[in-house]
Enzyme design. Structure first.
Site, PDB file in Angstrom:
ATOM      1  N   LYS A 152     -28.955  20.911 -17.411  1.00  0.00           N
ATOM      2  CA  LYS A 152     -29.328  21.186 -16.015  1.00  0.00           C
ATOM      3  C   LYS A 152     -28.400  20.503 -15.005  1.00  0.00           C
ATOM      4  CE  LYS A 152     -33.500  19.821 -17.179  1.00  0.00           C
ATOM      5  NZ  LYS A 152     -34.933  19.543 -17.388  1.00  0.00           N
TER       6      LYS A 152
ATOM      7  N   ASP B 179     -41.124  17.212 -20.876  1.00  0.00           N
ATOM      8  CA  ASP B 179     -42.053  17.890 -19.949  1.00  0.00           C
ATOM      9  C   ASP B 179     -42.894  18.977 -20.626  1.00  0.00           C
ATOM     10  OD1 ASP B 179     -39.791  19.470 -20.215  1.00  0.00           O
ATOM     11  OD2 ASP B 179     -39.494  19.816 -18.069  1.00  0.00           O
TER      12      ASP B 179
END
Ligand code: BGC
Length: 419
Positions: free
Chosen positions: A159, A195
Protein backbone atom coordinates in the site's frame (compact mmCIF):
# COMPACT_ATOMS: atom_id res chain seq x y z
CA UNK A 1 -22.24 12.30 -26.67
CA UNK A 2 -20.62 9.17 -27.99
CA UNK A 3 -23.20 7.50 -30.19
CA UNK A 4 -23.01 3.75 -30.67
CA UNK A 5 -20.47 2.92 -33.34
CA UNK A 6 -18.42 6.07 -32.72
CA UNK A 7 -14.67 5.49 -32.14
CA UNK A 8 -15.07 6.36 -28.42
CA UNK A 9 -18.03 4.01 -27.96
CA UNK A 10 -16.09 1.24 -29.74
CA UNK A 11 -13.03 1.77 -27.58
CA UNK A 12 -15.17 1.65 -24.42
CA UNK A 13 -16.68 -1.60 -25.65
CA UNK A 14 -13.24 -3.13 -26.20
CA UNK A 15 -12.20 -1.95 -22.72
CA UNK A 16 -15.23 -3.70 -21.25
CA UNK A 17 -13.88 -6.92 -22.76
CA UNK A 18 -10.33 -6.30 -21.53
CA UNK A 19 -11.62 -5.79 -17.99
CA UNK A 20 -14.31 -8.48 -18.03
CA UNK A 21 -14.39 -11.40 -15.62
CA UNK A 22 -17.12 -13.92 -16.39
CA UNK A 23 -18.14 -16.93 -14.30
CA UNK A 24 -16.01 -19.36 -16.35
CA UNK A 25 -12.92 -17.17 -15.91
CA UNK A 26 -13.71 -16.79 -12.21
CA UNK A 27 -13.97 -20.58 -11.76
CA UNK A 28 -10.51 -21.02 -13.26
CA UNK A 29 -9.12 -18.43 -10.87
CA UNK A 30 -10.86 -20.17 -7.94
CA UNK A 31 -9.04 -23.38 -8.90
CA UNK A 32 -5.73 -21.50 -8.87
CA UNK A 33 -6.49 -19.91 -5.50
CA UNK A 34 -7.19 -23.37 -4.08
CA UNK A 35 -3.85 -24.66 -5.39
CA UNK A 36 -2.04 -21.70 -3.86
CA UNK A 37 -3.90 -22.10 -0.57
CA UNK A 38 -2.96 -25.77 -0.40
CA UNK A 39 0.67 -25.07 -1.11
CA UNK A 40 0.83 -22.03 1.21
CA UNK A 41 -0.72 -23.97 4.10
CA UNK A 42 1.77 -26.79 3.57
CA UNK A 43 4.65 -24.31 3.73
CA UNK A 44 5.47 -24.68 0.02
CA UNK A 45 5.95 -22.01 -2.64
CA UNK A 46 2.84 -19.89 -2.98
CA UNK A 47 1.77 -16.36 -3.74
CA UNK A 48 -0.70 -16.73 -0.84
CA UNK A 49 1.27 -16.46 2.39
CA UNK A 50 -1.39 -18.16 4.56
CA UNK A 51 -0.01 -16.71 7.82
CA UNK A 52 -1.00 -18.04 11.22
CA UNK A 53 -2.54 -15.42 13.50
CA UNK A 54 -2.07 -17.50 16.66
CA UNK A 55 -5.71 -16.61 17.41
CA UNK A 56 -9.01 -18.50 17.37
CA UNK A 57 -12.59 -17.32 17.55
CA UNK A 58 -13.43 -15.47 20.78
CA UNK A 59 -15.99 -16.85 23.23
CA UNK A 60 -17.87 -13.57 23.58
CA UNK A 61 -17.10 -13.51 27.30
CA UNK A 62 -13.89 -11.49 27.04
CA UNK A 63 -14.24 -8.36 29.10
CA UNK A 64 -12.46 -5.23 30.25
CA UNK A 65 -11.12 -1.98 28.84
CA UNK A 66 -8.37 -2.12 26.28
CA UNK A 67 -6.48 0.20 24.01
CA UNK A 68 -6.12 -0.44 20.29
CA UNK A 69 -3.76 1.01 17.71
CA UNK A 70 -4.65 0.58 14.05
CA UNK A 71 -2.02 1.23 11.38
CA UNK A 72 -2.42 0.25 7.76
CA UNK A 73 -5.12 2.28 6.03
CA UNK A 74 -5.20 5.95 5.14
CA UNK A 75 -5.67 6.99 8.76
CA UNK A 76 -3.91 5.87 11.87
CA UNK A 77 -6.35 5.25 14.74
CA UNK A 78 -6.12 5.03 18.50
CA UNK A 79 -9.08 3.63 20.39
CA UNK A 80 -10.19 2.74 23.89
CA UNK A 81 -12.70 -0.11 23.83
CA UNK A 82 -14.88 -1.55 26.54
CA UNK A 83 -15.78 -5.23 26.17
CA UNK A 84 -18.89 -6.14 28.14
CA UNK A 85 -18.17 -9.86 28.43
CA UNK A 86 -21.64 -10.43 26.97
CA UNK A 87 -21.06 -10.16 23.23
CA UNK A 88 -21.16 -6.38 23.00
CA UNK A 89 -18.61 -3.61 23.05
CA UNK A 90 -18.42 0.14 23.18
CA UNK A 91 -15.80 2.41 21.64
CA UNK A 92 -15.17 4.80 24.53
CA UNK A 93 -12.90 7.12 22.68
CA UNK A 94 -11.25 7.27 19.28
CA UNK A 95 -8.85 9.50 17.36
CA UNK A 96 -8.00 9.28 13.68
CA UNK A 97 -4.93 10.92 12.26
CA UNK A 98 -3.92 11.03 8.59
CA UNK A 99 -0.41 9.61 8.27
CA UNK A 100 1.90 12.24 6.79
CA UNK A 101 3.34 11.02 3.45
CA UNK A 102 6.96 11.43 4.58
CA UNK A 103 6.40 8.98 7.44
CA UNK A 104 5.32 6.25 5.05
CA UNK A 105 8.57 6.47 3.15
CA UNK A 106 11.09 7.83 5.66
CA UNK A 107 12.88 6.18 8.51
CA UNK A 108 10.85 3.47 10.26
CA UNK A 109 11.85 4.75 13.69
CA UNK A 110 10.09 8.03 12.94
CA UNK A 111 6.93 6.18 11.93
CA UNK A 112 6.92 4.31 15.26
CA UNK A 113 7.70 7.54 17.13
CA UNK A 114 4.64 9.06 15.47
CA UNK A 115 2.55 6.11 16.70
CA UNK A 116 3.91 6.50 20.23
CA UNK A 117 3.36 10.25 20.33
CA UNK A 118 -0.22 9.84 19.06
CA UNK A 119 -0.86 7.28 21.80
CA UNK A 120 0.73 9.61 24.36
CA UNK A 121 -1.59 12.46 23.32
CA UNK A 122 -4.57 10.09 23.43
CA UNK A 123 -3.69 8.92 26.95
CA UNK A 124 -3.22 12.53 28.09
CA UNK A 125 -6.60 13.61 26.74
CA UNK A 126 -8.28 10.59 28.34
CA UNK A 127 -7.26 11.79 31.80
CA UNK A 128 -6.02 8.32 32.72
CA UNK A 129 -4.56 7.67 36.14
CA UNK A 130 -0.79 7.66 35.55
CA UNK A 131 -0.28 4.56 37.69
CA UNK A 132 -2.67 2.36 35.67
CA UNK A 133 -1.59 -0.48 33.36
CA UNK A 134 -3.38 -0.85 30.10
CA UNK A 135 -3.48 -3.82 27.76
CA UNK A 136 -3.17 -2.89 24.09
CA UNK A 137 -3.85 -4.63 20.79
CA UNK A 138 -1.76 -3.47 17.84
CA UNK A 139 -3.42 -3.81 14.45
CA UNK A 140 -0.65 -3.67 11.87
CA UNK A 141 -2.15 -4.36 8.47
CA UNK A 142 0.74 -5.62 6.43
CA UNK A 143 2.09 -9.12 5.78
CA UNK A 144 3.66 -10.19 9.07
CA UNK A 145 5.07 -13.61 9.90
CA UNK A 146 3.89 -14.06 13.47
CA UNK A 147 5.79 -16.26 15.88
CA UNK A 148 3.26 -15.75 18.65
CA UNK A 149 0.20 -13.67 19.43
CA UNK A 150 2.37 -10.66 20.23
CA UNK A 151 5.42 -11.17 18.05
CA UNK A 152 5.98 -11.05 14.32
CA UNK A 153 8.30 -9.73 11.64
CA UNK A 154 7.24 -7.63 8.68
CA UNK A 155 7.75 -9.64 5.47
CA UNK A 156 7.25 -6.72 3.09
CA UNK A 157 5.51 -3.38 2.95
CA UNK A 158 2.39 -2.89 0.83
CA UNK A 159 0.00 0.00 0.00
CA UNK A 160 2.80 2.44 -0.82
CA UNK A 161 4.60 2.24 2.54
CA UNK A 162 8.38 1.93 2.23
CA UNK A 163 9.67 3.15 5.63
CA UNK A 164 13.22 1.89 6.24
CA UNK A 165 14.42 -0.45 8.97
CA UNK A 166 11.11 -2.25 9.50
CA UNK A 167 11.08 -5.18 7.02
CA UNK A 168 12.61 -8.24 8.71
CA UNK A 169 12.10 -6.81 12.19
CA UNK A 170 9.63 -7.63 14.95
CA UNK A 171 7.10 -4.80 14.81
CA UNK A 172 6.05 -5.28 18.45
CA UNK A 173 9.67 -4.76 19.52
CA UNK A 174 9.82 -1.62 17.36
CA UNK A 175 6.60 -0.36 18.96
CA UNK A 176 7.78 -1.15 22.49
CA UNK A 177 11.05 0.69 21.87
CA UNK A 178 9.16 3.73 20.62
CA UNK A 179 6.89 3.61 23.70
CA UNK A 180 9.99 3.57 25.92
CA UNK A 181 11.58 6.47 24.00
CA UNK A 182 8.39 8.39 24.63
CA UNK A 183 8.37 7.43 28.32
CA UNK A 184 5.07 5.50 28.09
CA UNK A 185 5.40 2.88 30.81
CA UNK A 186 1.76 2.13 31.54
CA UNK A 187 0.95 0.13 28.41
CA UNK A 188 1.63 -3.52 27.66
CA UNK A 189 1.37 -4.66 24.05
CA UNK A 190 -0.59 -7.90 24.39
CA UNK A 191 -1.53 -8.67 20.79
CA UNK A 192 -0.36 -8.11 17.22
CA UNK A 193 -3.25 -8.32 14.78
CA UNK A 194 -3.91 -8.11 11.05
CA UNK A 195 -6.97 -5.97 10.20
CA UNK A 196 -8.77 -8.93 8.59
CA UNK A 197 -8.31 -10.98 11.76
CA UNK A 198 -9.54 -8.07 13.87
CA UNK A 199 -12.60 -7.81 11.63
CA UNK A 200 -13.42 -11.54 11.90
CA UNK A 201 -12.86 -11.60 15.65
CA UNK A 202 -14.94 -8.46 16.28
CA UNK A 203 -17.91 -9.87 14.34
CA UNK A 204 -17.55 -13.27 15.93
CA UNK A 205 -17.45 -11.66 19.39
CA UNK A 206 -20.95 -10.31 18.72
CA UNK A 207 -22.30 -13.59 17.41
CA UNK A 208 -21.31 -17.03 16.31
CA UNK A 209 -21.03 -18.14 12.73
CA UNK A 210 -18.66 -15.60 11.22
CA UNK A 211 -16.68 -17.39 8.52
CA UNK A 212 -14.54 -14.72 6.94
CA UNK A 213 -13.01 -11.37 7.79
CA UNK A 214 -12.41 -9.28 4.69
CA UNK A 215 -10.97 -5.85 3.94
CA UNK A 216 -11.92 -4.02 0.75
CA UNK A 217 -10.39 -0.61 1.33
CA UNK A 218 -7.01 0.99 0.64
CA UNK A 219 -5.71 -2.60 0.45
CA UNK A 220 -7.49 -5.93 0.27
CA UNK A 221 -7.16 -9.21 2.13
CA UNK A 222 -9.10 -11.94 3.95
CA UNK A 223 -8.79 -14.42 6.79
CA UNK A 224 -10.74 -17.46 7.93
CA UNK A 225 -10.48 -20.12 10.58
CA UNK A 226 -8.70 -23.15 9.09
CA UNK A 227 -9.91 -26.57 10.16
CA UNK A 228 -6.60 -28.11 9.06
CA UNK A 229 -4.89 -25.89 11.64
CA UNK A 230 -7.20 -26.65 14.51
CA UNK A 231 -9.37 -23.61 13.95
CA UNK A 232 -6.52 -21.10 14.08
CA UNK A 233 -7.35 -18.03 12.03
CA UNK A 234 -5.21 -17.81 8.91
CA UNK A 235 -4.39 -14.47 7.33
CA UNK A 236 -4.33 -15.33 3.63
CA UNK A 237 -2.73 -12.15 2.28
CA UNK A 238 -4.85 -12.63 -0.83
CA UNK A 239 -3.64 -9.30 -2.21
CA UNK A 240 -0.51 -11.21 -3.19
CA UNK A 241 -2.37 -13.75 -5.34
CA UNK A 242 -0.36 -13.98 -8.56
CA UNK A 243 -2.60 -16.33 -10.56
CA UNK A 244 -4.54 -13.40 -11.96
CA UNK A 245 -2.77 -12.09 -15.04
CA UNK A 246 -4.41 -8.73 -15.59
CA UNK A 247 -4.02 -6.61 -18.70
CA UNK A 248 -1.61 -4.04 -20.13
CA UNK A 249 -2.87 -1.32 -17.77
CA UNK A 250 -2.25 -3.54 -14.74
CA UNK A 251 1.28 -4.19 -15.96
CA UNK A 252 1.99 -0.47 -16.46
CA UNK A 253 0.68 0.33 -12.99
CA UNK A 254 2.70 -2.47 -11.42
CA UNK A 255 5.95 -1.51 -13.14
CA UNK A 256 5.76 2.07 -11.82
CA UNK A 257 4.62 1.09 -8.30
CA UNK A 258 6.63 1.10 -5.06
CA UNK A 259 6.58 -2.74 -5.02
CA UNK A 260 6.76 -3.99 -8.64
CA UNK A 261 5.92 -7.67 -9.13
CA UNK A 262 4.07 -8.03 -5.84
CA UNK A 263 0.47 -7.57 -4.65
CA UNK A 264 -0.82 -7.99 -8.21
CA UNK A 265 -4.33 -8.97 -7.12
CA UNK A 266 -4.48 -6.06 -4.66
CA UNK A 267 -3.43 -3.70 -7.44
CA UNK A 268 -6.42 -4.77 -9.54
CA UNK A 269 -8.92 -4.65 -6.70
CA UNK A 270 -8.19 -2.22 -3.89
CA UNK A 271 -9.06 1.43 -3.43
CA UNK A 272 -5.48 2.62 -3.49
CA UNK A 273 -5.11 1.65 -7.16
CA UNK A 274 -8.51 1.92 -8.88
CA UNK A 275 -8.16 5.62 -9.66
CA UNK A 276 -4.71 5.09 -11.13
CA UNK A 277 -5.91 2.25 -13.37
CA UNK A 278 -8.69 4.54 -14.62
CA UNK A 279 -6.19 7.37 -15.19
CA UNK A 280 -3.93 5.05 -17.21
CA UNK A 281 -6.92 4.02 -19.35
CA UNK A 282 -7.77 7.68 -19.98
CA UNK A 283 -4.13 8.48 -20.81
CA UNK A 284 -4.23 5.63 -23.35
CA UNK A 285 -7.44 6.96 -24.88
CA UNK A 286 -5.92 10.45 -25.05
CA UNK A 287 -2.93 9.05 -26.98
CA UNK A 288 -5.38 7.58 -29.47
CA UNK A 289 -6.93 11.05 -29.83
CA UNK A 290 -10.25 9.94 -28.33
CA UNK A 291 -10.34 12.19 -25.25
CA UNK A 292 -8.40 15.09 -23.79
CA UNK A 293 -5.44 13.98 -21.67
CA UNK A 294 -6.34 13.78 -17.97
CA UNK A 295 -4.69 16.44 -15.85
CA UNK A 296 -2.40 15.68 -12.96
CA UNK A 297 0.35 13.19 -12.12
CA UNK A 298 0.15 9.49 -11.27
CA UNK A 299 -2.35 8.70 -8.51
CA UNK A 300 -4.01 12.13 -8.87
CA UNK A 301 -7.24 10.36 -9.79
CA UNK A 302 -8.40 8.51 -6.68
CA UNK A 303 -11.08 5.94 -5.95
CA UNK A 304 -13.01 8.76 -4.19
CA UNK A 305 -13.10 10.59 -7.53
CA UNK A 306 -14.34 7.45 -9.26
CA UNK A 307 -16.90 6.97 -6.55
CA UNK A 308 -18.24 10.50 -7.06
CA UNK A 309 -18.35 10.06 -10.83
CA UNK A 310 -20.31 6.82 -10.58
CA UNK A 311 -22.59 8.09 -7.82
CA UNK A 312 -23.65 11.47 -9.18
CA UNK A 313 -26.04 12.34 -11.95
CA UNK A 314 -24.33 12.30 -15.37
CA UNK A 315 -22.93 15.72 -16.24
CA UNK A 316 -22.02 16.86 -19.71
CA UNK A 317 -18.44 16.01 -20.57
CA UNK A 318 -17.88 13.32 -17.92
CA UNK A 319 -19.39 10.42 -19.87
CA UNK A 320 -16.12 8.69 -20.80
CA UNK A 321 -14.50 9.07 -17.35
CA UNK A 322 -17.68 7.76 -15.81
CA UNK A 323 -17.78 4.73 -18.10
CA UNK A 324 -14.13 4.00 -17.33
CA UNK A 325 -14.80 4.33 -13.58
CA UNK A 326 -17.62 1.79 -13.94
CA UNK A 327 -15.44 -0.60 -15.93
CA UNK A 328 -12.56 -0.69 -13.42
CA UNK A 329 -14.78 -0.78 -10.32
CA UNK A 330 -16.95 -3.57 -11.76
CA UNK A 331 -13.87 -5.68 -12.39
CA UNK A 332 -12.74 -5.03 -8.82
CA UNK A 333 -16.11 -6.14 -7.42
CA UNK A 334 -16.10 -9.27 -9.61
CA UNK A 335 -12.56 -10.19 -8.56
CA UNK A 336 -13.47 -9.66 -4.90
CA UNK A 337 -16.54 -11.91 -5.30
CA UNK A 338 -14.40 -14.54 -7.02
CA UNK A 339 -11.89 -14.55 -4.13
CA UNK A 340 -14.70 -14.67 -1.55
CA UNK A 341 -16.25 -17.63 -3.36
CA UNK A 342 -12.85 -19.34 -3.43
CA UNK A 343 -12.49 -19.17 0.36
CA UNK A 344 -16.09 -20.22 0.97
CA UNK A 345 -15.73 -23.17 -1.41
CA UNK A 346 -12.48 -24.17 0.29
CA UNK A 347 -14.62 -25.14 3.27
CA UNK A 348 -17.35 -26.55 1.04
CA UNK A 349 -18.75 -28.91 3.67
CA UNK A 350 -19.55 -25.85 5.81
CA UNK A 351 -21.47 -24.12 3.04
CA UNK A 352 -24.65 -25.85 4.13
CA UNK A 353 -24.44 -23.92 7.44
CA UNK A 354 -25.43 -20.28 7.67
CA UNK A 355 -22.40 -18.05 7.88
CA UNK A 356 -21.44 -14.39 7.95
CA UNK A 357 -18.80 -12.74 5.83
CA UNK A 358 -17.70 -9.61 7.72
CA UNK A 359 -16.37 -6.88 5.44
CA UNK A 360 -14.77 -3.56 6.31
CA UNK A 361 -13.29 -0.93 4.03
CA UNK A 362 -14.30 2.12 2.06
CA UNK A 363 -14.73 0.42 -1.30
CA UNK A 364 -17.31 -1.97 0.06
CA UNK A 365 -18.95 0.60 2.31
CA UNK A 366 -18.99 3.66 0.10
CA UNK A 367 -18.45 2.94 -3.59
CA UNK A 368 -21.86 3.21 -5.30
CA UNK A 369 -23.10 -0.15 -6.52
CA UNK A 370 -19.95 -2.03 -5.47
CA UNK A 371 -21.60 -4.19 -2.83
CA UNK A 372 -24.53 -5.07 -5.10
CA UNK A 373 -22.27 -6.01 -8.03
CA UNK A 374 -20.09 -8.11 -5.75
CA UNK A 375 -22.99 -9.92 -4.10
CA UNK A 376 -24.71 -10.63 -7.43
CA UNK A 377 -21.54 -12.24 -8.81
CA UNK A 378 -20.98 -14.16 -5.58
CA UNK A 379 -24.51 -15.56 -5.92
CA UNK A 380 -23.80 -16.57 -9.49
CA UNK A 381 -20.63 -18.39 -8.41
CA UNK A 382 -22.07 -20.11 -5.33
CA UNK A 383 -25.45 -21.07 -6.79
CA UNK A 384 -27.89 -22.46 -4.21
CA UNK A 385 -25.29 -22.18 -1.41
CA UNK A 386 -25.41 -18.39 -1.69
CA UNK A 387 -28.52 -18.22 0.46
CA UNK A 388 -26.49 -19.38 3.48
CA UNK A 389 -23.91 -16.64 3.06
CA UNK A 390 -24.63 -13.31 4.72
CA UNK A 391 -22.40 -10.43 3.72
CA UNK A 392 -22.29 -7.83 6.50
CA UNK A 393 -20.57 -4.54 7.30
CA UNK A 394 -17.97 -4.71 10.01
CA UNK A 395 -17.15 -1.09 10.58
CA UNK A 396 -14.35 -0.47 13.12
CA UNK A 397 -13.80 -4.23 13.36
CA UNK A 398 -10.07 -4.06 12.91
CA UNK A 399 -9.48 -1.93 16.02
CA UNK A 400 -12.16 -3.55 18.17
CA UNK A 401 -10.87 -6.99 17.19
CA UNK A 402 -7.38 -6.01 18.39
CA UNK A 403 -8.83 -5.12 21.78
CA UNK A 404 -10.63 -8.49 21.94
CA UNK A 405 -7.48 -10.40 20.99
CA UNK A 406 -5.53 -8.44 23.63
CA UNK A 407 -8.18 -9.56 26.13
CA UNK A 408 -7.84 -13.19 25.05
CA UNK A 409 -4.05 -13.02 25.14
CA UNK A 410 -3.92 -11.47 28.58
CA UNK A 411 -6.53 -13.85 29.97
CA UNK A 412 -9.12 -11.06 30.20
CA UNK A 413 -7.06 -9.35 32.83
CA UNK A 414 -9.23 -6.39 33.77
CA UNK A 415 -7.42 -3.08 33.51
CA UNK A 416 -6.49 -1.12 36.57
CA UNK A 417 -7.43 2.23 35.10
CA UNK A 418 -10.12 3.75 32.94
CA UNK A 419 -9.14 4.89 29.44
C1 BGC B 1 -1.88 -6.04 3.50
C2 BGC B 1 -2.75 -6.89 4.39
C3 BGC B 1 -3.97 -6.10 4.83
C4 BGC B 1 -4.67 -5.50 3.61
C5 BGC B 1 -5.88 -4.68 4.00
C6 BGC B 1 -2.67 -5.42 2.38
O1 BGC B 1 -1.88 -4.53 1.65
O2 BGC B 1 -0.81 -6.80 2.97
O3 BGC B 1 -2.04 -7.35 5.51
O4 BGC B 1 -4.82 -6.95 5.52
O5 BGC B 1 -3.78 -4.68 2.90
O6 BGC B 1 -5.56 -3.61 4.82
Amino acid sequence: MNPPGSPVAERLESLRHEFALDAAGARQLIGRIHEEMRSGLAGGRSSLKMLSSFTRHPTGRERGRYLALDLGGTNFRVMAVELSGERSFEILRETRIAIPGELRSGDGERLFDFIASSLDAFLGESGLPGDGRYGLGFTFSFPVRQTGVKAGTLIQWTKGFTAGGVVGNDVVVLLERALRRRGIGCVSVDALVNDTVGTLVAKSYEREGCKLGVILGTGTNACYSEKGKDGVIVNMEWGGFAGFEGNAFDRTLDAASANPGSQLFEKAVSGMYLGEIARLVLVGMAKEGLVAAPEGPAYSLTSEHLSRLVGSAPASGDGVARAVAEIVSTRSAHLAAMALAAVLLWQEERLAEDGVVAIDGSLFEKFPGYRETMVAFLEELLGEHARNVHVEDARDGSGVGAAIIAAIASGTRPESGTP
